[in-house]
Design a protein around this motif. Structure first.
Motif, mmCIF file in Angstrom:
data_model
loop_
_atom_site.group_PDB
_atom_site.id
_atom_site.type_symbol
_atom_site.label_atom_id
_atom_site.label_comp_id
_atom_site.label_asym_id
_atom_site.label_seq_id
_atom_site.Cartn_x
_atom_site.Cartn_y
_atom_site.Cartn_z
ATOM 1 N N ASP A 31 0.820 -1.214 0.000
ATOM 2 C CA ASP A 31 0.000 0.000 0.000
ATOM 3 C C ASP A 31 0.853 1.262 0.000
ATOM 4 O O ASP A 31 0.524 2.251 -0.663
ATOM 5 C CB ASP A 31 -1.023 0.010 1.143
ATOM 6 C CG ASP A 31 -0.444 -0.268 2.519
ATOM 7 O OD1 ASP A 31 0.771 -0.568 2.641
ATOM 8 O OD2 ASP A 31 -1.213 -0.213 3.501
ATOM 9 N N LEU A 32 1.962 1.246 0.683
ATOM 10 C CA LEU A 32 2.872 2.393 0.675
ATOM 11 C C LEU A 32 3.560 2.506 -0.682
ATOM 12 O O LEU A 32 3.696 3.603 -1.230
ATOM 13 C CB LEU A 32 3.902 2.291 1.805
ATOM 14 C CG LEU A 32 4.978 3.371 1.834
ATOM 15 C CD1 LEU A 32 4.368 4.769 1.931
ATOM 16 C CD2 LEU A 32 5.941 3.123 2.999
ATOM 17 N N ILE A 41 4.244 4.040 10.005
ATOM 18 C CA ILE A 41 3.001 3.755 9.275
ATOM 19 C C ILE A 41 2.366 2.458 9.771
ATOM 20 O O ILE A 41 1.163 2.403 10.039
ATOM 21 C CB ILE A 41 3.265 3.691 7.752
ATOM 22 C CG1 ILE A 41 3.577 5.099 7.225
ATOM 23 C CG2 ILE A 41 2.087 3.062 7.012
ATOM 24 C CD1 ILE A 41 4.187 5.110 5.828
ATOM 25 N N THR A 42 3.148 1.412 9.894
ATOM 26 C CA THR A 42 2.596 0.092 10.236
ATOM 27 C C THR A 42 2.317 -0.084 11.726
ATOM 28 O O THR A 42 1.671 -1.058 12.102
ATOM 29 C CB THR A 42 3.524 -1.038 9.753
ATOM 30 O OG1 THR A 42 4.808 -0.907 10.381
ATOM 31 C CG2 THR A 42 3.675 -1.017 8.239
ATOM 32 N N SER A 43 2.776 0.846 12.556
ATOM 33 C CA SER A 43 2.527 0.707 14.000
ATOM 34 C C SER A 43 1.117 1.151 14.393
ATOM 35 O O SER A 43 0.691 0.918 15.521
ATOM 36 C CB SER A 43 3.571 1.469 14.819
ATOM 37 O OG SER A 43 3.454 2.860 14.608
ATOM 38 N N GLY A 44 0.392 1.751 13.472
ATOM 39 C CA GLY A 44 -1.005 2.098 13.741
ATOM 40 C C GLY A 44 -1.831 0.822 13.891
ATOM 41 O O GLY A 44 -1.657 -0.120 13.125
ATOM 42 N N LYS A 45 -2.698 0.791 14.867
ATOM 43 C CA LYS A 45 -3.462 -0.425 15.139
ATOM 44 C C LYS A 45 -4.665 -0.618 14.216
ATOM 45 O O LYS A 45 -5.117 -1.728 13.999
ATOM 46 C CB LYS A 45 -3.915 -0.442 16.594
ATOM 47 C CG LYS A 45 -2.748 -0.489 17.574
ATOM 48 C CD LYS A 45 -3.235 -0.758 18.970
ATOM 49 C CE LYS A 45 -2.198 -0.671 20.042
ATOM 50 N NZ LYS A 45 -0.870 -0.998 19.771
ATOM 51 N N LYS A 46 -5.190 0.466 13.659
ATOM 52 C CA LYS A 46 -6.384 0.381 12.809
ATOM 53 C C LYS A 46 -6.014 0.651 11.353
ATOM 54 O O LYS A 46 -5.119 1.448 11.064
ATOM 55 C CB LYS A 46 -7.427 1.406 13.251
ATOM 56 C CG LYS A 46 -7.955 1.199 14.655
ATOM 57 C CD LYS A 46 -8.950 2.291 14.998
ATOM 58 C CE LYS A 46 -9.467 2.127 16.414
ATOM 59 N NZ LYS A 46 -10.340 3.238 16.793
ATOM 60 N N ALA A 47 -6.753 0.020 10.438
ATOM 61 C CA ALA A 47 -6.538 0.242 9.004
ATOM 62 C C ALA A 47 -6.726 1.719 8.657
ATOM 63 O O ALA A 47 -6.003 2.275 7.820
ATOM 64 C CB ALA A 47 -7.492 -0.628 8.189
ATOM 65 N N THR A 77 -6.105 4.300 10.566
ATOM 66 C CA THR A 77 -4.906 5.025 10.999
ATOM 67 C C THR A 77 -3.779 4.822 9.997
ATOM 68 O O THR A 77 -3.079 5.773 9.632
ATOM 69 C CB THR A 77 -4.463 4.548 12.399
ATOM 70 O OG1 THR A 77 -5.535 4.740 13.312
ATOM 71 C CG2 THR A 77 -3.227 5.295 12.881
ATOM 72 N N ARG A 78 -3.602 3.596 9.550
ATOM 73 C CA ARG A 78 -2.553 3.298 8.584
ATOM 74 C C ARG A 78 -2.761 4.108 7.309
ATOM 75 O O ARG A 78 -1.820 4.690 6.766
ATOM 76 C CB ARG A 78 -2.543 1.803 8.286
ATOM 77 C CG ARG A 78 -1.459 1.376 7.320
ATOM 78 C CD ARG A 78 -1.518 -0.127 7.117
ATOM 79 N NE ARG A 78 -0.612 -0.572 6.099
ATOM 80 C CZ ARG A 78 0.358 -1.443 6.282
ATOM 81 N NH1 ARG A 78 0.543 -1.974 7.470
ATOM 82 N NH2 ARG A 78 1.132 -1.807 5.286
ATOM 83 N N GLY A 79 -3.991 4.162 6.813
ATOM 84 C CA GLY A 79 -4.290 4.939 5.615
ATOM 85 C C GLY A 79 -3.967 6.412 5.785
ATOM 86 O O GLY A 79 -3.393 7.046 4.895
ATOM 87 N N LYS A 80 -4.335 6.968 6.942
ATOM 88 C CA LYS A 80 -4.033 8.371 7.227
ATOM 89 C C LYS A 80 -2.529 8.597 7.290
ATOM 90 O O LYS A 80 -2.021 9.615 6.808
ATOM 91 C CB LYS A 80 -4.674 8.800 8.546
ATOM 92 C CG LYS A 80 -6.175 8.983 8.472
ATOM 93 C CD LYS A 80 -6.742 9.390 9.822
ATOM 94 C CE LYS A 80 -8.247 9.523 9.800
ATOM 95 N NZ LYS A 80 -8.805 9.826 11.122
ATOM 96 N N ARG A 81 -1.816 7.652 7.897
ATOM 97 C CA ARG A 81 -0.355 7.801 8.012
ATOM 98 C C ARG A 81 0.326 7.712 6.649
ATOM 99 O O ARG A 81 1.312 8.414 6.405
ATOM 100 C CB ARG A 81 0.215 6.774 8.990
ATOM 101 C CG ARG A 81 -0.143 7.110 10.427
ATOM 102 C CD ARG A 81 0.521 6.182 11.401
ATOM 103 N NE ARG A 81 0.139 6.536 12.771
ATOM 104 C CZ ARG A 81 0.590 5.905 13.840
ATOM 105 N NH1 ARG A 81 1.435 4.893 13.732
ATOM 106 N NH2 ARG A 81 0.204 6.286 15.036
ATOM 107 N N ILE A 82 -0.169 6.862 5.774
ATOM 108 C CA ILE A 82 0.406 6.791 4.424
ATOM 109 C C ILE A 82 0.206 8.124 3.711
ATOM 110 O O ILE A 82 1.141 8.652 3.099
ATOM 111 C CB ILE A 82 -0.196 5.619 3.620
ATOM 112 C CG1 ILE A 82 0.336 4.287 4.167
ATOM 113 C CG2 ILE A 82 0.120 5.754 2.130
ATOM 114 C CD1 ILE A 82 -0.314 3.054 3.579
ATOM 115 N N ALA A 83 -0.994 8.677 3.807
ATOM 116 C CA ALA A 83 -1.272 9.973 3.172
ATOM 117 C C ALA A 83 -0.380 11.070 3.762
ATOM 118 O O ALA A 83 0.197 11.887 3.025
ATOM 119 C CB ALA A 83 -2.743 10.336 3.332
#
Length: 183
Positions: free
Chosen positions: A105-106, A135-141, A143-149
């Motif tokens: 995804d990244l 990015i991957t340390s976020g527990k929710k999908a 959160t991960r999406g927001k961190r990638i953005a």
């Protein structure tokens, strides 16, 4: 230029993680004295010997100023050891950090943002690993999406490091640390 670290020798107890239940892998926490000889409190890739078997792995911070090491089933079985055993290790930091595996995804997000991709290509493997870990340390999908953005936006602006990322795990609320050992 940093002075190379000498080989660090120690023994540690091999444990099975409490979660996930039935995991095939095991782990160990480095003794504080052994960890203190490493060049950083954050993730560091080492090579060495595990019960006289060669290996290379990235140590992770345990959140208490030391490091922990995940031992996969193949290495544990090759060494002929089991959870609960005291094992001998010899480790030293690698001369050059390896390239981290970039999650799909990244990779897709970077491919669609030329400026972010250019900065990504220009930063060090350690910086790339930190971005991936954040990015991957976020527990929710979500959160991960927001961190990638966020990562892509910051990289596109030339930001080279993940901001406010506690690389040692000592100041964050449980995002890094050694697994809990099963009883």
């Amino acid at each position: 230029m940093a002075k190379p670290t000498a080989v660090i020798k120690f023994r540690a107890k091999l444990s099975r993680p409490a979660i996930p239940k039935g995991a095939a892998w095991t782990f160990l926490v480095l003794p504080v004295a052994a960890s203190a000889k490493l060049p950083t409190r954050s993730m560091v890739t080492v090579e060495g010997r595990f019960e006289d078997r060669p290996f290379q792995a990235t140590l992770e911070p345990d959140g208490h100023g030391s490091h922990w090491l995940k031992i996969d089933k193949a290495l544990r079985e090759a060494a002929g050891v089991a959870a609960g055993d005291s094992v001998a290790l010899e480790i030293a930091p690698v001369e050059k950090e390896p390239e981290p595996k970039v999650p799909a995804d990244l990779r897709k997000a970077l491919a669609s943002n030329a400026d972010a991709k250019a900065t990504w290509a220009d930063i060090t493997p350690v910086a790339r690993r930190d971005w991936i870990h954040w990015i991957t340390s976020g527990k929710k999908a979500e959160t991960r999406g927001k961190r990638i953005a966020t990562a892509c936006d910051k990289l596109a602006c030339g930001k080279r490091n993940a901001c406010c990322f506690d690389r040692s795990g000592m100041y964050s609320k449980g995002s890094m640390g050694a697994p809990e050992a099963a009883e």
